[in-house]
Design a protein around this motif. Structure first.
Motif, PDB file in Angstrom:
ATOM      1  N   VAL A  24     -17.288   4.627 -52.206  1.00 50.81           N
ATOM      2  CA  VAL A  24     -16.042   4.927 -51.485  1.00 50.81           C
ATOM      3  C   VAL A  24     -16.213   4.802 -49.971  1.00 50.81           C
ATOM      4  O   VAL A  24     -15.359   5.215 -49.206  1.00 50.81           O
ATOM      5  CB  VAL A  24     -15.516   6.343 -51.832  1.00 50.81           C
ATOM      6  N   THR A  25     -17.324   4.215 -49.536  1.00 45.51           N
ATOM      7  CA  THR A  25     -17.545   4.041 -48.093  1.00 45.51           C
ATOM      8  C   THR A  25     -17.071   2.655 -47.667  1.00 45.51           C
ATOM      9  O   THR A  25     -17.526   1.653 -48.232  1.00 45.51           O
ATOM     10  CB  THR A  25     -19.054   4.187 -47.752  1.00 45.51           C
ATOM     11  N   ASP A  26     -16.191   2.595 -46.685  1.00 48.70           N
ATOM     12  CA  ASP A  26     -15.793   1.300 -46.076  1.00 48.70           C
ATOM     13  C   ASP A  26     -15.435   0.191 -47.064  1.00 48.70           C
ATOM     14  O   ASP A  26     -15.803  -0.967 -46.820  1.00 48.70           O
ATOM     15  CB  ASP A  26     -16.958   0.742 -45.224  1.00 48.70           C
ATOM     16  N   HIS A  27     -14.785   0.502 -48.169  1.00 44.53           N
ATOM     17  CA  HIS A  27     -14.386  -0.555 -49.128  1.00 44.53           C
ATOM     18  C   HIS A  27     -15.555  -1.437 -49.525  1.00 44.53           C
ATOM     19  O   HIS A  27     -15.429  -2.657 -49.575  1.00 44.53           O
ATOM     20  CB  HIS A  27     -13.294  -1.463 -48.529  1.00 44.53           C
ATOM     21  N   LEU A  28     -16.713  -0.815 -49.784  1.00 43.80           N
ATOM     22  CA  LEU A  28     -17.918  -1.604 -50.069  1.00 43.80           C
ATOM     23  C   LEU A  28     -17.719  -2.603 -51.214  1.00 43.80           C
ATOM     24  O   LEU A  28     -18.128  -3.756 -51.130  1.00 43.80           O
ATOM     25  CB  LEU A  28     -19.094  -0.670 -50.388  1.00 43.80           C
ATOM     26  N   VAL A  29     -17.059  -2.154 -52.306  1.00 43.65           N
ATOM     27  CA  VAL A  29     -16.942  -3.032 -53.479  1.00 43.65           C
ATOM     28  C   VAL A  29     -16.196  -4.322 -53.137  1.00 43.65           C
ATOM     29  O   VAL A  29     -16.617  -5.418 -53.511  1.00 43.65           O
ATOM     30  CB  VAL A  29     -16.281  -2.293 -54.664  1.00 43.65           C
ATOM     31  N   SER A  30     -15.114  -4.199 -52.356  1.00 43.09           N
ATOM     32  CA  SER A  30     -14.386  -5.439 -52.020  1.00 43.09           C
ATOM     33  C   SER A  30     -15.107  -6.215 -50.906  1.00 43.09           C
ATOM     34  O   SER A  30     -15.013  -7.437 -50.822  1.00 43.09           O
ATOM     35  CB  SER A  30     -12.944  -5.133 -51.618  1.00 43.09           C
ATOM     36  N   MET A  31     -15.857  -5.495 -50.081  1.00 46.38           N
ATOM     37  CA  MET A  31     -16.648  -6.163 -49.043  1.00 46.38           C
ATOM     38  C   MET A  31     -17.674  -7.105 -49.692  1.00 46.38           C
ATOM     39  O   MET A  31     -17.959  -8.195 -49.198  1.00 46.38           O
ATOM     40  CB  MET A  31     -17.382  -5.093 -48.213  1.00 46.38           C
ATOM     41  N   LEU A  32     -18.213  -6.673 -50.834  1.00 46.51           N
ATOM     42  CA  LEU A  32     -19.211  -7.497 -51.518  1.00 46.51           C
ATOM     43  C   LEU A  32     -18.592  -8.758 -52.105  1.00 46.51           C
ATOM     44  O   LEU A  32     -19.283  -9.759 -52.302  1.00 46.51           O
ATOM     45  CB  LEU A  32     -19.886  -6.706 -52.637  1.00 46.51           C
ATOM     46  N   ALA A  33     -17.290  -8.708 -52.407  1.00 44.46           N
ATOM     47  CA  ALA A  33     -16.636  -9.905 -52.946  1.00 44.46           C
ATOM     48  C   ALA A  33     -16.736 -11.053 -51.934  1.00 44.46           C
ATOM     49  O   ALA A  33     -16.820 -12.230 -52.302  1.00 44.46           O
ATOM     50  CB  ALA A  33     -15.182  -9.604 -53.284  1.00 44.46           C
ATOM     51  N   ASP A  34     -16.774 -10.688 -50.644  1.00 41.63           N
ATOM     52  CA  ASP A  34     -16.891 -11.724 -49.600  1.00 41.63           C
ATOM     53  C   ASP A  34     -18.241 -12.429 -49.624  1.00 41.63           C
ATOM     54  O   ASP A  34     -18.393 -13.513 -49.075  1.00 41.63           O
ATOM     55  CB  ASP A  34     -16.697 -11.107 -48.202  1.00 41.63           C
ATOM     56  N   TYR A  35     -19.245 -11.791 -50.255  1.00 45.53           N
ATOM     57  CA  TYR A  35     -20.566 -12.418 -50.328  1.00 45.53           C
ATOM     58  C   TYR A  35     -20.507 -13.729 -51.108  1.00 45.53           C
ATOM     59  O   TYR A  35     -21.394 -14.556 -51.006  1.00 45.53           O
ATOM     60  CB  TYR A  35     -21.575 -11.482 -51.007  1.00 45.53           C
ATOM     61  N   PHE A  36     -19.459 -13.868 -51.931  1.00 46.54           N
ATOM     62  CA  PHE A  36     -19.340 -15.093 -52.729  1.00 46.54           C
ATOM     63  C   PHE A  36     -18.480 -16.133 -52.015  1.00 46.54           C
ATOM     64  O   PHE A  36     -18.370 -17.251 -52.461  1.00 46.54           O
ATOM     65  CB  PHE A  36     -18.722 -14.769 -54.097  1.00 46.54           C
ATOM     66  N   LYS A  37     -17.848 -15.707 -50.886  1.00 47.04           N
ATOM     67  CA  LYS A  37     -16.915 -16.632 -50.225  1.00 47.04           C
ATOM     68  C   LYS A  37     -17.428 -17.163 -48.891  1.00 47.04           C
ATOM     69  O   LYS A  37     -17.419 -18.344 -48.647  1.00 47.04           O
ATOM     70  CB  LYS A  37     -15.585 -15.922 -49.939  1.00 47.04           C
ATOM     71  N   TYR A  38     -17.825 -16.255 -48.006  1.00 46.44           N
ATOM     72  CA  TYR A  38     -18.131 -16.712 -46.647  1.00 46.44           C
ATOM     73  C   TYR A  38     -19.611 -16.651 -46.384  1.00 46.44           C
ATOM     74  O   TYR A  38     -20.144 -15.569 -46.197  1.00 46.44           O
ATOM     75  CB  TYR A  38     -17.458 -15.794 -45.613  1.00 46.44           C
ATOM     76  N   PRO A  39     -20.293 -17.785 -46.361  1.00 40.52           N
ATOM     77  CA  PRO A  39     -21.705 -17.670 -45.962  1.00 40.52           C
ATOM     78  C   PRO A  39     -21.822 -17.269 -44.496  1.00 40.52           C
ATOM     79  O   PRO A  39     -22.768 -16.641 -44.103  1.00 40.52           O
ATOM     80  CB  PRO A  39     -22.278 -19.069 -46.207  1.00 40.52           C
ATOM     81  N   SER A  40     -20.815 -17.622 -43.644  1.00 43.03           N
ATOM     82  CA  SER A  40     -20.906 -17.209 -42.240  1.00 43.03           C
ATOM     83  C   SER A  40     -19.568 -16.626 -41.819  1.00 43.03           C
ATOM     84  O   SER A  40     -18.531 -17.063 -42.266  1.00 43.03           O
ATOM     85  CB  SER A  40     -21.202 -18.385 -41.311  1.00 43.03           C
ATOM     86  N   SER A  41     -19.621 -15.643 -40.926  1.00 40.93           N
ATOM     87  CA  SER A  41     -18.363 -15.127 -40.392  1.00 40.93           C
ATOM     88  C   SER A  41     -17.871 -16.122 -39.353  1.00 40.93           C
ATOM     89  O   SER A  41     -18.652 -16.872 -38.769  1.00 40.93           O
ATOM     90  CB  SER A  41     -18.602 -13.780 -39.732  1.00 40.93           C
ATOM     91  N   VAL A  42     -16.573 -16.100 -39.131  1.00 40.94           N
ATOM     92  CA  VAL A  42     -15.996 -17.079 -38.193  1.00 40.94           C
ATOM     93  C   VAL A  42     -16.628 -16.910 -36.815  1.00 40.94           C
ATOM     94  O   VAL A  42     -16.951 -17.877 -36.135  1.00 40.94           O
ATOM     95  CB  VAL A  42     -14.463 -16.879 -38.119  1.00 40.94           C
TER      96      VAL A  42
END
Length: 645
Positions: free
Chosen positions: A321-339
């Protein structure tokens, strides 16, 4: 036309010029006049800075053995020896091939020998060069530990200057790779000597000292327990680390301090409910997973967080329940680099090449998050495309990603073991089982069982075992079909005990309800009985034999399957042998087999009872009713009652 003619010879002359000037530098190292030699080394130093081509040329032309000779000659002036160390350090800054060449010329013993000199400037030059060589992945770290006098001597140089502190701590941080290395450094006073450097005025020194503590504490209880009691300037070490995790500190420092506290916590030196873990370390690691961070920070953050909370359900709940961790991890499959990070094309290229590390880290963290709590699991399985991600993870080329994906699958399918009775109606399990079947995971898991890697074989078969537990007939048939009986029997003779145990577990789960037992035994009975015989006759552990007898008891519970035991003259003899075994677990399992064979209300029970009585089973059961073990005694009595009914 003229231009073309001119071009070729020019190119050749440029190349030969480079080699000629390089040769000129090397020749000057052999000049009889020491002053000329010194000037030659200084000119060489200026020529190689930032010039990899020139470095490679000089190495090929044999500069290294000569520089090492001059460095070690007592007749060489200190200035010359120092300049030699500087040039060697510069050559080491080139490519990995350069470092290999330097190591092959025995540069490491020469430089370590140089550290015995009393001159600080020379010592610093030697240490700087050693640092550059040891941080390269191609250098065997063992070379630091070959001579037992080296570590204590280097430890004594820590007090000489900020430079020696920076280089030495960096060398230690890179060369501490095994529990033996940890103990050598620990026994030579690494903790007392390095702790004061955590408050050094130099950021580089503080940072390298921090890295030393993270590699020393990793999975090491003795180091971790010692660290808890260390004071730096009157302050506890854990407080110093906690301060280094503040948001205004550089990311690398926050992350490394979090690793130190994580390792101390996992080694049992800090409680999981300590404020420095719950309020500082865990939130710091979650911050590292944000897509604003660089790829390597996100990978390290996620892997460290997974390690921190692996055994602790409370930390898993807090993290989820900290900082939307579960959905934050979904980004690990999408963005290898932040903009924000794609300022240069090099970074983008690097991140695309390493994107698989992000996926591996995400799977590990999902597995750790979901390993105990049903609600967290539900949250994870409902994440967008979760099953598709696991499926593509299981078929990636990277073995690490495949392992992490299958571990993630275990973790999510663990509800199976926990909801032994009602999980079929369970909200998570039904939808999870459906995508598992539709997504072809079973095929992929079966192919993992053929891997050369024992870890992949174990995890593949383990996941199949989980899936077969109380599963529908459809799922079981699909598993047997996809695995194929040949592979199933190959796994039953696997040299790895873990693989064998999990395969037996799978077989036991496949043979679990009467119609299933009869169906599978009618098509594969002969081979299964053969496998059971081989294992019961072989040199196997008690656990393996117990699991095999439980499978036999399941077979004995089938309607038609029973006959496979009764018509096999050998099998009742084996059951009899194990009923008289010295190990209670094996006696229990064997008695269970007999119990199922003689059970009353079933077709043919009278004939089976008579046949087994003739073979002496009633006497054995009678003897077991007086057994000292209460469960064995009860089971024998229950079986005897079948004869009396």
């Amino acid at each position: 036309m003229m231009a073309c003619l001119l071009e070729a010879p020019l190119r050749i002359s440029v190349l030969s010029e480079v080699t000629a000037t390089s040769r000129h530098y090397v020749d000057r190292l052999f000049d009889p006049d020491p002053q000329n030699v010194l000037q030659g080394v200084i000119d060489m130093k200026n020529a190689v800075i930032g010039n990899n081509k020139q470095k490679a040329n000089l190495i090929v032309l044999g500069a290294v053995p000569r520089l090492l000779y001059l460095l070690q000659q007592s007749s060489s002036s200190l200035e010359l020896r120092t300049e030699c160390a500087v040039v060697l350090g510069s050559l080491a800054m080139g490519t990995e091939n350069n470092i290999k060449s330097l190591v092959d010329c025995h540069i490491i013993p020469a430089l370590l020998q140089g550290l015995l000199c009393s001159d600080l400037i020379f010592i610093e030059a030697c240490l700087r060069c050693l640092r550059t060589i040891f941080i390269s992945p191609v250098t065997p770290v063992q070379l630091l530990y070959t001579d037992p006098t080296v570590i204590p001597h280097i430890m004594s140089l820590l007090s000489r200057s900020q430079h020696t502190q920076e280089y030495i701590t960096q060398i230690f941080a890179h060369c501490c790779k095994t529990p033996e290395h940890q103990m050598v450094l620990f026994n030579h006073g690494a903790i007392q000597n390095i702790a004061p450097l955590l408050i050094s005025p130099s950021y580089k020194v503080r940072m390298q000292a921090l890295k030393c503590f993270s590699v020393l504490a990793y999975e090491n209880a003795q180091v971790s327990m010692t660290l808890v009691n260390v004071l730096v300037d009157g302050e506890q070490l854990s407080q110093v680390f906690a301060r280094m995790m503040q948001r205004d500190k550089p990311i690398e420092m926050q992350l490394t301090a979090a690793k130190c506290l994580t390792y101390m916590c996992r080694a049992g030196a800090i409680r999981t409910d300590d404020n420095c873990i719950i309020l500082k370390t865990l939130p710091c690691l979650v911050r590292m997973c944000s897509k604003e961070r660089l790829l390597e920070e996100r990978v390290e953050g996620a892997e460290t967080l997974a390690f921190l909370m692996e055994p602790d359900i409370e930390l898993q709940r807090i993290a989820s329940v900290t900082d939307h961790l579960v959905s934050m991890l979904a980004d690990y499959f999408k963005y290898p680099s932040s903009v924000s990070a794609i300022t240069d094309i090099k970074r983008l290229d690097h991140d695309l090449k390493h994107a698989h590390e992000l996926r591996q880290a995400a799977f590990k963290l999902y597995a750790s998050l979901g390993s105990n709590d049903e609600d967290i699991r539900k949250k994870i399985t409902e994440t967008e495309n979760m099953m598709d991600r696991i499926v593509s993870g299981l078929s990636e080329s990277s073995i690490k990603v495949r392992l992490a994906a299958v571990r993630c699958l275990h973790s999510l399918s663990r509800s199976v073991q926990q909801l032994r009775t009602s999980f079929h109606d369970h909200a998570v399990w039904k939808p999870l089982m459906k995508p598992i079947l539709e997504s072809g995971v079973i095929e992929l898991l079966c192919s993992l069982t053929q891997s050369d890697s024992p870890a992949l074989r174990v995890n593949g078969i383990w996941a199949l075992m989980n899936m077969a537990f109380q599963a529908d007939q459809k799922v079981k048939v699909e598993i047997v079909r996809a695995l194929g009986t040949e592979q199933l029997f190959r796994l039953l003779s696997d040299p790895d005990t873990n693989v064998l145990m999990k395969t037996l577990g799978l077989l036991r789960n496949l043979l679990s309800t009467r119609p299933h037992i009869d169906q599978i035994m009618s098509s594969h009975g002969k081979q299964i009985m053969q496998a059971v015989t081989l294992i019961l006759e072989g040199e196997h552990s008690i656990e393996v034999k117990e699991q095999t007898l439980c499978i036999l008891a399941n077979i004995a519970d089938g309607n038609t399957a029973k006959e496979l035991i009764m018509t096999n003259d050998d099998m009742p003899q084996k059951i009899k042998y194990y009923m008289g075994h010295s190990n209670v677990k094996l006696q229990l399992a064997a008695t269970f087999c007999i119990s199922n064979l003689i059970w009353n209300e079933e077709d043919g029970s009278q004939e089976r009872q008579d046949k087994l009585r003739e073979m002496g089973f009633v006497d054995i059961l009678h003897k077991l009713t007086q057994a000292s073990d209460p469960s064995l005694c009860d089971r024998a009595k229950t079986a005897m009652q079948q004869y009396l009914a």
